[in-house]
Design a protein around this motif. Structure first.
Motif, PDB file in Angstrom:
ATOM      1  N   ILE A 127      44.907  34.693  34.888  1.00 53.73           N
ATOM      2  CA  ILE A 127      43.989  34.240  35.927  1.00 53.73           C
ATOM      3  C   ILE A 127      44.101  35.167  37.132  1.00 53.73           C
ATOM      4  CG2 ILE A 127      43.394  32.343  37.478  1.00 53.73           C
ATOM      5  CD1 ILE A 127      44.519  30.459  35.270  1.00 53.73           C
ATOM      6  N   ILE A 128      42.954  35.740  37.511  1.00 56.81           N
ATOM      7  CA  ILE A 128      42.908  36.702  38.605  1.00 56.81           C
ATOM      8  C   ILE A 128      41.941  36.209  39.679  1.00 56.81           C
ATOM      9  CG2 ILE A 128      42.373  39.072  39.280  1.00 56.81           C
ATOM     10  CD1 ILE A 128      42.897  39.922  36.396  1.00 56.81           C
ATOM     11  N   PRO A 129      42.451  35.755  40.832  1.00 55.82           N
ATOM     12  CA  PRO A 129      41.552  35.492  41.959  1.00 55.82           C
ATOM     13  C   PRO A 129      41.212  36.828  42.625  1.00 55.82           C
ATOM     14  CG  PRO A 129      43.801  34.973  42.578  1.00 55.82           C
ATOM     15  CD  PRO A 129      43.833  35.428  41.144  1.00 55.82           C
ATOM     16  N   THR A 130      39.991  36.954  43.117  1.00 55.78           N
ATOM     17  CA  THR A 130      39.631  38.220  43.760  1.00 55.78           C
ATOM     18  C   THR A 130      38.694  38.000  44.930  1.00 55.78           C
ATOM     19  OG1 THR A 130      38.918  40.491  43.333  1.00 55.78           O
ATOM     20  CG2 THR A 130      37.649  38.741  42.268  1.00 55.78           C
ATOM     21  N   PHE A 131      38.791  38.883  45.904  1.00 55.96           N
ATOM     22  CA  PHE A 131      37.864  38.901  47.047  1.00 55.96           C
ATOM     23  C   PHE A 131      37.758  40.344  47.537  1.00 55.96           C
ATOM     24  CE2 PHE A 131      37.026  38.833  51.628  1.00 55.96           C
ATOM     25  CZ  PHE A 131      35.785  38.199  51.611  1.00 55.96           C
ATOM     26  N   ASN A 132      36.588  40.917  47.375  1.00 59.99           N
ATOM     27  CA  ASN A 132      36.300  42.285  47.833  1.00 59.99           C
ATOM     28  C   ASN A 132      37.341  43.295  47.338  1.00 59.99           C
ATOM     29  OD1 ASN A 132      33.944  41.530  49.089  1.00 59.99           O
ATOM     30  ND2 ASN A 132      34.848  41.376  51.114  1.00 59.99           N
ATOM     31  N   ILE A 148      38.225  34.909  38.987  1.00 55.49           N
ATOM     32  CA  ILE A 148      37.510  33.999  39.879  1.00 55.49           C
ATOM     33  C   ILE A 148      37.240  34.728  41.188  1.00 55.49           C
ATOM     34  CG2 ILE A 148      37.499  31.763  41.033  1.00 55.49           C
ATOM     35  CD1 ILE A 148      37.671  31.443  38.022  1.00 55.49           C
ATOM     36  N   ASP A 149      35.974  34.900  41.505  1.00 51.07           N
ATOM     37  CA  ASP A 149      35.544  35.603  42.712  1.00 51.07           C
ATOM     38  C   ASP A 149      35.418  34.607  43.860  1.00 51.07           C
ATOM     39  OD1 ASP A 149      34.332  37.167  44.666  1.00 51.07           O
ATOM     40  OD2 ASP A 149      32.984  38.143  43.242  1.00 51.07           O
ATOM     41  N   ASP A 150      36.076  34.930  44.955  1.00 50.22           N
ATOM     42  CA  ASP A 150      36.126  34.042  46.120  1.00 50.22           C
ATOM     43  C   ASP A 150      35.034  34.378  47.149  1.00 50.22           C
ATOM     44  OD1 ASP A 150      37.196  31.914  47.553  1.00 50.22           O
ATOM     45  OD2 ASP A 150      38.676  33.158  48.589  1.00 50.22           O
ATOM     46  N   GLY A 151      33.895  34.900  46.685  1.00 48.87           N
ATOM     47  CA  GLY A 151      32.785  35.187  47.581  1.00 48.87           C
ATOM     48  C   GLY A 151      32.691  36.640  48.007  1.00 48.87           C
ATOM     49  N   SER A 152      33.043  37.550  47.150  1.00 45.03           N
ATOM     50  CA  SER A 152      33.022  38.976  47.476  1.00 45.03           C
ATOM     51  C   SER A 152      31.630  39.441  47.890  1.00 45.03           C
ATOM     52  CB  SER A 152      33.472  39.809  46.268  1.00 45.03           C
ATOM     53  OG  SER A 152      34.811  39.532  45.943  1.00 45.03           O
ATOM     54  N   PHE A 211      37.303  39.078  28.744  1.00 45.39           N
ATOM     55  CA  PHE A 211      37.270  38.863  30.187  1.00 45.39           C
ATOM     56  C   PHE A 211      36.118  37.931  30.524  1.00 45.39           C
ATOM     57  CE2 PHE A 211      39.501  42.804  29.593  1.00 45.39           C
ATOM     58  CZ  PHE A 211      40.482  42.793  30.574  1.00 45.39           C
ATOM     59  N   LYS A 212      36.408  36.934  31.361  1.00 38.59           N
ATOM     60  CA  LYS A 212      35.403  35.965  31.805  1.00 38.59           C
ATOM     61  C   LYS A 212      35.364  35.972  33.331  1.00 38.59           C
ATOM     62  CE  LYS A 212      35.073  34.067  27.576  1.00 38.59           C
ATOM     63  NZ  LYS A 212      35.409  35.149  26.714  1.00 38.59           N
ATOM     64  N   TYR A 213      34.176  36.031  33.888  1.00 41.60           N
ATOM     65  CA  TYR A 213      34.004  36.123  35.334  1.00 41.60           C
ATOM     66  C   TYR A 213      33.271  34.895  35.851  1.00 41.60           C
ATOM     67  CZ  TYR A 213      32.060  37.741  39.777  1.00 41.60           C
ATOM     68  OH  TYR A 213      31.696  37.847  41.089  1.00 41.60           O
ATOM     69  N   PHE A 214      33.826  34.306  36.917  1.00 44.59           N
ATOM     70  CA  PHE A 214      33.213  33.144  37.548  1.00 44.59           C
ATOM     71  C   PHE A 214      33.219  33.347  39.066  1.00 44.59           C
ATOM     72  CE2 PHE A 214      35.315  31.733  33.683  1.00 44.59           C
ATOM     73  CZ  PHE A 214      34.335  31.009  33.046  1.00 44.59           C
ATOM     74  N   GLN A 215      32.214  32.807  39.709  1.00 41.79           N
ATOM     75  CA  GLN A 215      32.204  32.791  41.168  1.00 41.79           C
ATOM     76  C   GLN A 215      32.584  31.391  41.622  1.00 41.79           C
ATOM     77  OE1 GLN A 215      28.213  34.267  41.974  1.00 41.79           O
ATOM     78  NE2 GLN A 215      29.045  36.316  42.304  1.00 41.79           N
ATOM     79  N   ARG A 216      33.460  31.341  42.639  1.00 41.55           N
ATOM     80  CA  ARG A 216      33.873  30.046  43.162  1.00 41.55           C
ATOM     81  C   ARG A 216      32.655  29.335  43.744  1.00 41.55           C
ATOM     82  NH1 ARG A 216      34.281  28.606  48.041  1.00 41.55           N
ATOM     83  NH2 ARG A 216      34.447  30.739  48.823  1.00 41.55           N
ATOM     84  N   PRO A 217      32.409  28.092  43.325  1.00 35.72           N
ATOM     85  CA  PRO A 217      31.298  27.342  43.919  1.00 35.72           C
ATOM     86  C   PRO A 217      31.513  27.172  45.424  1.00 35.72           C
ATOM     87  CG  PRO A 217      32.106  26.251  41.941  1.00 35.72           C
ATOM     88  CD  PRO A 217      33.083  27.348  42.270  1.00 35.72           C
ATOM     89  N   ILE A 218      30.439  27.229  46.182  1.00 36.58           N
ATOM     90  CA  ILE A 218      30.565  27.177  47.640  1.00 36.58           C
ATOM     91  C   ILE A 218      31.074  25.818  48.137  1.00 36.58           C
ATOM     92  CG2 ILE A 218      28.866  28.980  48.080  1.00 36.58           C
ATOM     93  CD1 ILE A 218      26.835  26.780  48.678  1.00 36.58           C
TER      94      ILE A 218
END
Length: 134
Positions: free
Chosen positions: A8-13, A38-42, A60-67
């Protein structure tokens, strides 16, 4: 059957760091893993990069964190756990690297243990300043 590991990889920019981080996952000697990013709003093009990357690399699976969810790495890790299917969880920051045999060595250790186990390992860090590299 081999144990599935959910990475699990959290990411932001971190678009500039992700290629090397993801390569360290793809190069693992242990092959039964899934990687959840999981993208934290990049705002740096991470979403475009990841969507293209995931089309070429199906593990690899990519998801954006719901707002409506709180932001931050912990929130993204928790969301990644919800999406995970693995028996084991490996957290990885989006600017970090895994040693090529990290998962294999830890799975070998876990197979001989009974009960609950928390594993850690040796680590190092990178720096642009040569006197700070350890």
């Amino acid at each position: 059957m081999k144990h599935l590991v959910s990475i699990i990889i959290p990411t932001f920019n971190r678009k500039d760091f992700l290629p090397e981080t993801l390569k360290s996952v793809a190069d693992q000697t242990y092959e039964n893993w899934e990687c959840i990013i999981i993208d934290d709003g990049s705002t740096d093009g991470t979403s475009i990069f990841m969507q293209e990357y995931c089309e070429r690399n199906l593990k690899f699976k990519y998801f954006q964190r719901p707002i409506n969810l709180n932001g931050g790495a912990s929130s993204c890790r928790n969301l990644g756990i919800k999406f995970s299917k693995g028996e084991y969880i490996q957290f990885l920051d989006s600017d970090d690297l895994l040693g090529i045999n990290k998962l294999e060595e830890q799975i070998k250790f876990l197979e001989n243990e009974k009960g609950d186990v928390l594993l850690t390992c040796k680590w190092g860090f990178f720096s642009d300043e040569s006197d700070m590299y350890r």
